[in-house]
Design a protein around this motif. Sequence first.
Motif, PDB file in Angstrom:
ATOM      1  N   MET A   1       0.805  -1.173   0.116  1.00  0.00           N
ATOM      2  CA  MET A   1      -0.122   0.127   0.022  1.00  0.00           C
ATOM      3  C   MET A   1       0.776   1.219  -0.107  1.00  0.00           C
ATOM      4  O   MET A   1       0.643   2.270  -0.481  1.00  0.00           O
ATOM      5  N   ASN A   2       1.932   1.026   0.693  1.00  0.00           N
ATOM      6  CA  ASN A   2       2.898   2.287   0.625  1.00  0.00           C
ATOM      7  C   ASN A   2       3.200   2.744  -0.714  1.00  0.00           C
ATOM      8  O   ASN A   2       3.591   3.945  -0.991  1.00  0.00           O
ATOM      9  N   ALA A   3       3.299   2.069  -1.829  1.00  0.00           N
ATOM     10  CA  ALA A   3       3.665   2.200  -3.054  1.00  0.00           C
ATOM     11  C   ALA A   3       2.735   3.221  -3.856  1.00  0.00           C
ATOM     12  O   ALA A   3       2.935   4.147  -4.442  1.00  0.00           O
ATOM     13  N   TYR A   4       1.318   2.921  -3.384  1.00  0.00           N
ATOM     14  CA  TYR A   4       0.372   3.628  -3.989  1.00  0.00           C
ATOM     15  C   TYR A   4       0.333   4.964  -3.239  1.00  0.00           C
ATOM     16  O   TYR A   4       0.088   6.093  -3.974  1.00  0.00           O
ATOM     17  N   LEU A   5       0.628   5.000  -2.064  1.00  0.00           N
ATOM     18  CA  LEU A   5       0.720   6.410  -1.282  1.00  0.00           C
ATOM     19  C   LEU A   5       1.898   7.017  -1.902  1.00  0.00           C
ATOM     20  O   LEU A   5       1.891   8.484  -2.143  1.00  0.00           O
ATOM     21  N   PHE A   6       3.281   6.656  -2.091  1.00  0.00           N
ATOM     22  CA  PHE A   6       4.287   7.367  -2.526  1.00  0.00           C
ATOM     23  C   PHE A   6       3.965   7.769  -4.186  1.00  0.00           C
ATOM     24  O   PHE A   6       4.137   8.883  -4.555  1.00  0.00           O
ATOM     25  N   LEU A   7       3.242   6.882  -4.823  1.00  0.00           N
ATOM     26  CA  LEU A   7       2.785   7.383  -6.073  1.00  0.00           C
ATOM     27  C   LEU A   7       1.799   8.389  -6.119  1.00  0.00           C
ATOM     28  O   LEU A   7       1.874   9.555  -7.036  1.00  0.00           O
ATOM     29  N   PHE A   8       0.612   8.391  -5.467  1.00  0.00           N
ATOM     30  CA  PHE A   8       0.201   9.405  -5.111  1.00  0.00           C
ATOM     31  C   PHE A   8       0.690  10.696  -4.942  1.00  0.00           C
ATOM     32  O   PHE A   8       0.379  11.989  -5.536  1.00  0.00           O
ATOM     33  N   LEU A   9       1.731  10.703  -3.971  1.00  0.00           N
ATOM     34  CA  LEU A   9       2.284  12.049  -3.592  1.00  0.00           C
ATOM     35  C   LEU A   9       3.210  12.349  -4.673  1.00  0.00           C
ATOM     36  O   LEU A   9       3.452  13.641  -4.951  1.00  0.00           O
ATOM     37  N   ALA A  10       3.714  11.431  -5.512  1.00  0.00           N
ATOM     38  CA  ALA A  10       4.641  11.771  -6.694  1.00  0.00           C
ATOM     39  C   ALA A  10       3.848  12.536  -7.614  1.00  0.00           C
ATOM     40  O   ALA A  10       4.477  13.597  -8.204  1.00  0.00           O
ATOM     41  N   ILE A  11       2.696  12.082  -7.889  1.00  0.00           N
ATOM     42  CA  ILE A  11       1.788  12.659  -8.792  1.00  0.00           C
ATOM     43  C   ILE A  11       1.464  14.150  -8.604  1.00  0.00           C
ATOM     44  O   ILE A  11       1.463  15.051  -9.310  1.00  0.00           O
ATOM     45  N   ILE A  12       1.228  14.230  -7.160  1.00  0.00           N
ATOM     46  CA  ILE A  12       0.831  15.627  -6.691  1.00  0.00           C
ATOM     47  C   ILE A  12       1.914  16.527  -6.936  1.00  0.00           C
ATOM     48  O   ILE A  12       1.717  17.789  -7.310  1.00  0.00           O
ATOM     49  N   CYS A  13       3.098  16.049  -6.639  1.00  0.00           N
ATOM     50  CA  CYS A  13       4.339  17.067  -6.542  1.00  0.00           C
ATOM     51  C   CYS A  13       4.494  17.319  -7.936  1.00  0.00           C
ATOM     52  O   CYS A  13       4.884  18.525  -8.557  1.00  0.00           O
ATOM     53  N   THR A  50       8.322   4.361  -5.115  1.00  0.00           N
ATOM     54  CA  THR A  50       7.381   3.458  -5.531  1.00  0.00           C
ATOM     55  C   THR A  50       7.741   2.455  -6.288  1.00  0.00           C
ATOM     56  O   THR A  50       7.200   1.067  -6.350  1.00  0.00           O
ATOM     57  N   LEU A  51       8.827   2.600  -7.296  1.00  0.00           N
ATOM     58  CA  LEU A  51       9.517   1.645  -7.941  1.00  0.00           C
ATOM     59  C   LEU A  51       9.902   0.286  -7.275  1.00  0.00           C
ATOM     60  O   LEU A  51      10.642  -0.505  -7.811  1.00  0.00           O
ATOM     61  N   LYS A  52      10.326   0.623  -5.978  1.00  0.00           N
ATOM     62  CA  LYS A  52      10.981  -0.590  -5.165  1.00  0.00           C
ATOM     63  C   LYS A  52      10.023  -1.669  -5.246  1.00  0.00           C
ATOM     64  O   LYS A  52      10.299  -2.777  -4.924  1.00  0.00           O
ATOM     65  N   THR A  53       8.748  -1.214  -5.310  1.00  0.00           N
ATOM     66  CA  THR A  53       7.634  -2.492  -5.225  1.00  0.00           C
ATOM     67  C   THR A  53       6.436  -2.549  -6.419  1.00  0.00           C
ATOM     68  O   THR A  53       5.924  -3.564  -6.325  1.00  0.00           O
ATOM     69  N   MET A  54       6.700  -1.673  -7.110  1.00  0.00           N
ATOM     70  CA  MET A  54       5.697  -1.804  -8.217  1.00  0.00           C
ATOM     71  C   MET A  54       6.361  -1.705  -9.531  1.00  0.00           C
ATOM     72  O   MET A  54       7.579  -0.833  -9.930  1.00  0.00           O
ATOM     73  N   HIS A  55       5.956  -2.448 -10.609  1.00  0.00           N
ATOM     74  CA  HIS A  55       6.458  -2.417 -12.000  1.00  0.00           C
ATOM     75  C   HIS A  55       6.544  -0.948 -12.477  1.00  0.00           C
ATOM     76  O   HIS A  55       5.584  -0.138 -12.325  1.00  0.00           O
ATOM     77  N   VAL A  56       7.869  -0.873 -13.102  1.00  0.00           N
ATOM     78  CA  VAL A  56       7.947   0.615 -13.681  1.00  0.00           C
ATOM     79  C   VAL A  56       6.759   1.003 -14.923  1.00  0.00           C
ATOM     80  O   VAL A  56       6.375   2.155 -14.894  1.00  0.00           O
ATOM     81  N   GLY A  57       6.392   0.011 -15.457  1.00  0.00           N
ATOM     82  CA  GLY A  57       5.356   0.171 -16.578  1.00  0.00           C
ATOM     83  C   GLY A  57       3.915   0.607 -16.093  1.00  0.00           C
ATOM     84  O   GLY A  57       3.399   1.510 -16.417  1.00  0.00           O
ATOM     85  N   ILE A  58       3.566  -0.253 -14.785  1.00  0.00           N
ATOM     86  CA  ILE A  58       2.102   0.215 -14.391  1.00  0.00           C
ATOM     87  C   ILE A  58       2.496   1.713 -13.513  1.00  0.00           C
ATOM     88  O   ILE A  58       1.452   2.278 -13.695  1.00  0.00           O
ATOM     89  N   ALA A  59       3.584   1.890 -12.831  1.00  0.00           N
ATOM     90  CA  ALA A  59       3.602   3.132 -12.063  1.00  0.00           C
ATOM     91  C   ALA A  59       3.507   4.164 -13.228  1.00  0.00           C
ATOM     92  O   ALA A  59       2.980   5.173 -13.156  1.00  0.00           O
ATOM     93  N   TYR A  60       4.256   4.181 -14.245  1.00  0.00           N
ATOM     94  CA  TYR A  60       4.188   5.238 -15.164  1.00  0.00           C
ATOM     95  C   TYR A  60       3.071   5.299 -15.725  1.00  0.00           C
ATOM     96  O   TYR A  60       2.665   6.724 -16.217  1.00  0.00           O
ATOM     97  N   ALA A  61       2.316   4.488 -16.059  1.00  0.00           N
ATOM     98  CA  ALA A  61       0.878   4.432 -16.815  1.00  0.00           C
ATOM     99  C   ALA A  61      -0.092   5.123 -15.966  1.00  0.00           C
ATOM    100  O   ALA A  61      -0.765   6.230 -16.264  1.00  0.00           O
ATOM    101  N   PHE A 104      -8.122  -4.763 -13.243  1.00  0.00           N
ATOM    102  CA  PHE A 104      -8.085  -5.980 -13.789  1.00  0.00           C
ATOM    103  C   PHE A 104      -6.471  -6.510 -14.030  1.00  0.00           C
ATOM    104  O   PHE A 104      -6.406  -7.856 -14.387  1.00  0.00           O
ATOM    105  N   SER A 105      -5.555  -5.867 -13.912  1.00  0.00           N
ATOM    106  CA  SER A 105      -4.173  -6.223 -14.195  1.00  0.00           C
ATOM    107  C   SER A 105      -3.557  -7.018 -13.158  1.00  0.00           C
ATOM    108  O   SER A 105      -3.627  -6.693 -11.958  1.00  0.00           O
ATOM    109  N   LYS A 106      -2.890  -8.140 -13.602  1.00  0.00           N
ATOM    110  CA  LYS A 106      -2.438  -9.006 -12.653  1.00  0.00           C
ATOM    111  C   LYS A 106      -0.958  -8.541 -12.389  1.00  0.00           C
ATOM    112  O   LYS A 106      -0.519  -9.145 -11.226  1.00  0.00           O
ATOM    113  N   VAL A 107      -0.359  -7.574 -12.741  1.00  0.00           N
ATOM    114  CA  VAL A 107       0.787  -7.113 -12.449  1.00  0.00           C
ATOM    115  C   VAL A 107       0.994  -5.723 -11.990  1.00  0.00           C
ATOM    116  O   VAL A 107       1.801  -5.192 -11.620  1.00  0.00           O
ATOM    117  N   ALA A 108      -0.087  -5.264 -11.622  1.00  0.00           N
ATOM    118  CA  ALA A 108      -0.285  -4.117 -10.976  1.00  0.00           C
ATOM    119  C   ALA A 108       0.123  -3.784  -9.652  1.00  0.00           C
ATOM    120  O   ALA A 108       0.153  -2.822  -8.961  1.00  0.00           O
TER     121      ALA A 108
END
Length: 110
Positions: A1-13, A50-61, A104-108
């Motif tokens: 869950m931290n990955a999504y928090l970091f990603l959300f904060l990254a997007i806001i910044c 975020t990328l420590k635990t989430m695939h780069v393609g998913i995070a970037y999308a 729906f993605s299994k790699v998300a």
Amino acid sequence: MNAYLFLFLAIICEVIATSSLKLSNGFTQLGFTIITIVGYSASFYLLSLTLKTMHVGIAYAIWSGIGIVLVSLIAWFFFKQSLDLAALIGMGLIMAGVVVINVFSKVAGH
């Protein structure tokens, strides 16, 4: 869950930095230039976490999809830049894509 928090904060910044980039007037306005540099630096740092635990393609999308929509809405509301029907439909499709990836993605990384 931290990955999504970091990603959300990254997007806001990133959205704050991009909006400030417009206001920096080609880096001639010091305050907005500093906000831009700090915002982008923070967003990339948070994305790296975020990328420590989430695939780069998913995070970037997710990053780019939500970022596009948020920056476009800020440009519409604050900079009075118009969005036509095609732009709104396109942003709706982008958001639909982000939802499909997350639901729906299994790699998300659920």
